[in-house]
Structures are given as structure tokens and as C-alpha cells.
Design an enzyme around this catalytic site. Structure first.
Site, PDB file in Angstrom:
ATOM      1  N   TYR A   1       0.825  -1.218   0.000  1.00  0.00           N
ATOM      2  CA  TYR A   1       0.000   0.000   0.000  1.00  0.00           C
ATOM      3  C   TYR A   1       0.857   1.264   0.000  1.00  0.00           C
ATOM      4  O   TYR A   1       0.349   2.353  -0.252  1.00  0.00           O
ATOM      5  CB  TYR A   1      -0.913   0.040   1.226  1.00  0.00           C
ATOM      6  CG  TYR A   1      -1.865  -1.109   1.376  1.00  0.00           C
ATOM      7  CD1 TYR A   1      -2.053  -2.062   0.373  1.00  0.00           C
ATOM      8  CD2 TYR A   1      -2.595  -1.265   2.565  1.00  0.00           C
ATOM      9  CE1 TYR A   1      -2.929  -3.117   0.548  1.00  0.00           C
ATOM     10  CE2 TYR A   1      -3.480  -2.314   2.733  1.00  0.00           C
ATOM     11  CZ  TYR A   1      -3.642  -3.239   1.736  1.00  0.00           C
ATOM     12  OH  TYR A   1      -4.514  -4.284   1.914  1.00  0.00           O
TER      13      TYR A   1
ATOM     14  N   HIS B   1       0.937 -11.649   2.468  1.00  0.00           N
ATOM     15  CA  HIS B   1      -0.138 -10.945   1.759  1.00  0.00           C
ATOM     16  C   HIS B   1      -0.936 -11.851   0.833  1.00  0.00           C
ATOM     17  O   HIS B   1      -2.129 -11.632   0.618  1.00  0.00           O
ATOM     18  CB  HIS B   1       0.440  -9.765   0.966  1.00  0.00           C
ATOM     19  CG  HIS B   1      -0.549  -8.691   0.680  1.00  0.00           C
ATOM     20  ND1 HIS B   1      -0.204  -7.380   0.513  1.00  0.00           N
ATOM     21  CD2 HIS B   1      -1.893  -8.716   0.519  1.00  0.00           C
ATOM     22  CE1 HIS B   1      -1.274  -6.651   0.272  1.00  0.00           C
ATOM     23  NE2 HIS B   1      -2.316  -7.447   0.267  1.00  0.00           N
TER      24      HIS B   1
END
Length: 284
Positions: free
Chosen positions: A60, A118
């Protein structure tokens, strides 16, 4: 690990937590910062609204902004639960150990509450090497809990068969249209808490059933979806950059969805076809 059930969820509040298998407590409502281009301000709004659980990731590119907001908020670090995730390209043993240190430096924190893999794209060997490194970082005190994201039953079984402690959390796409029931059942059978990303359908909340239940309770569709998630025992991660929505999304604790409401929403499940995100739970 303890999670809310429909029978006890009338007593939930914004301060409610679940105890993870690692022994640490996690707030049952999180604030996601994916594709948030005003991260610092949004996190400050979220903390002011009462959130104490922030979900970030290396991919991000906003760990530094989250850390800055935590410091600027004046709220004790121990009161805020911080999650991040190792980026796919960094999966592997040595690269993961370095990635943990890099995240700590960007956040400017002494520890990270929850560190996730992730996704499962790296393949079995690198998945397990990454997991081993995260376990070692946990033993070194850099991480408090280790978890995964987007893992299907196959990937979770790999961890178990390798002899590692099971993940504290599996963060997957969950909402009424994509309920991931086999994965959820496996997680509940192995004391793995389930976090729900995309709980607000990325704003596509126009379905008649959702709107009807929202009108019945004089609530927004977002509040209905988040309440459904909480009453199902999930840990939803709504995201917003709009201050008004950040504040209204925490107003979930003065109403209750009936068994009929929950059943109506449950009938919307379309399995994997209902996913609105990448949902790579079947990766090899």
C-alpha cells in the site's frame, strides 16, 4: 481464540476484542487503508472516531503515514493494533527478515502487532520460508502475531503439515456475496481468526435485500454489511477516506440484525463467483 457469535453479539461495542491464538487481543473492527491517498488524515479521523485497529501493507506504500498518524494522535501505542503484510516480491526467508525490519523502520515502531503473508502466489517453498521467517521475527519480539491473507485450505494445511504454529489470522475477502464457507469452517476448526476485507463491496451496495434491511433498521447499507460481518464472528476492515463515512461506519452497536435478517443476507452467497477483488485463494 474467542470470537463473537450471534448469541453474544448484542453485547458488542467498539471496544470489543477477540483473543488470538498468540494470546494477544485484536479489536473486532479494523480500519483499512488500501488505496487511501490521504492516509495520515484518514487514520487520524479513524482514531478520533474510536478505531483502534489499523490495517496496512507494504504494497500500500503508506506504512510511514500510518506510523505518523499514530504518533500524532497522542493515543498510547499499546492501545492501537497495527497490521501490515509482506509484499509478494519479498517472499522468502532472508528477504522476509529484512522486510520486517524495513516495515518497523517505516512505521517508526518497536513492534508490529500482526504481520501477514499478503498472498499465496509465491509457491509452497517460498510460502513456508516466509512463514518461518515471520515466526522467528515473532520470537525476537518484532512481531506479536503472525498471520496470512488470501490463504485457502490447501495453503493452511501446508503450514500445519510443516509443523509450524497455525496462523493467528487469515484475512480473506468476505461479504454476503462471497462468504468463503469452506475456508471459514477450516479456520474456525483450527483457532484461526477470520478478517473480512471488502466488507462494504467497494461501495456497490445497491442490492434490494441490503437496501430493504437498511430501511427496516433506519441504517445505511454499509452499517448493515458491517453488522452482518460482526454477528458472523468476522473482523471486518472497512476503508474510507471520507470523514463522514469513517465516523458513521463505527455506529454499529445500538442495533441488532435478527435471525431472519441474517438468513436473508446469507442467501446472497455466490461462492467464489461473488468475489469483487482478486481473491487468490486457489493459487498453486
Amino acid at each position: 481464540m474467542t470470537t463473537p457469535t450471534q448469541n453474544m453479539s448484542r453485547s458488542l461495542s467498539l471496544a470489543s476484542t477477540a483473543k488470538l491464538s498468540s494470546g494477544y487481543l485484536i479489536p473486532l473492527l479494523g480500519f483499512g487503508v488500501y488505496q487511501n491517498f490521504t492516509t495520515k488524515d484518514s487514520v487520524l479521523h479513524a482514531l478520533a472516531a474510536g478505531y483502534r485497529h489499523i490495517d496496512s501493507a507494504q504494497a500500500y506504500r503508506n506504512e510511514a503515514a500510518v506510523g505518523a498518524a499514530v504518533r500524532e494522535s497522542g493515543i498510547p501505542r499499546s492501545d492501537i493494533f497495527i497490521t501490515t503484510k509482506i509484499a509478494t516480491k519479498l517472499h522468502g526467508y532472508a528477504s522476509t527478515l529484512k522486510a520486517v525490519d524495513d516495515s518497523l523502520a517505516r512505521f517508526e515502531l518497536d513492534y508490529i502487532d500482526l504481520f501477514l503473508i499478503h498472498d499465496p502466489f509465491a509457491g509452497t517453498e517460498r510460502r513456508l520460508a516466509t512463514y518461518k521467517a515471520l515466526q522467528e521475527a515473532k520470537h525476537a519480539g518484532k512481531i506479536r502475531s503472525v498471520g496470512v491473507s488470501n490463504f485457502g485450505v490447501k495453503h493452511l494445511e501446508e503450514v500445519r503439515n510443516a509443523g509450524f504454529d497455525m496462523p493467528s489470522i487469515n484475512q480473506i475477502e468476505i461479504h454476503p456475496f462471497c462468504q468463503q464457507r469452506p475456508i471459514v469452517a477450516y479456520c474456525r476448526g483450527h483457532a484461526i481468526a477470520v478478517q473480512a476485507y471488502c466488507p462494504l463491496l467497494r461501495g456497490k451496495m445497491e442490492h434490494p435485500t441490503i437496501k430493504e434491511i437498511a430501511e427496516k433498521h433506519n441504517r445505511s447499507p454499509a452499517q448493515i454489511l458491517l453488522r452482518w460481518s460482526l454477528q458472523n464472528g468476522f473482523i471486518p476492515l472497512p476503508k474510507s477516506a471520507t470523514p463522514e463515512h469513517i465516523h458513521t461506519n463505527v455506529r454499529l452497536y445500538d442495533f441488532f440484525l435478527s435471525a431472519d435478517d441474517m438468513a436473508e443476507l446469507d442467501t446472497l452467497d455466490r461462492g467464489k463467483e461473488g468475489a469483487i477483488s482478486w481473491n487468490p485463494v486457489d493459487a498453486e
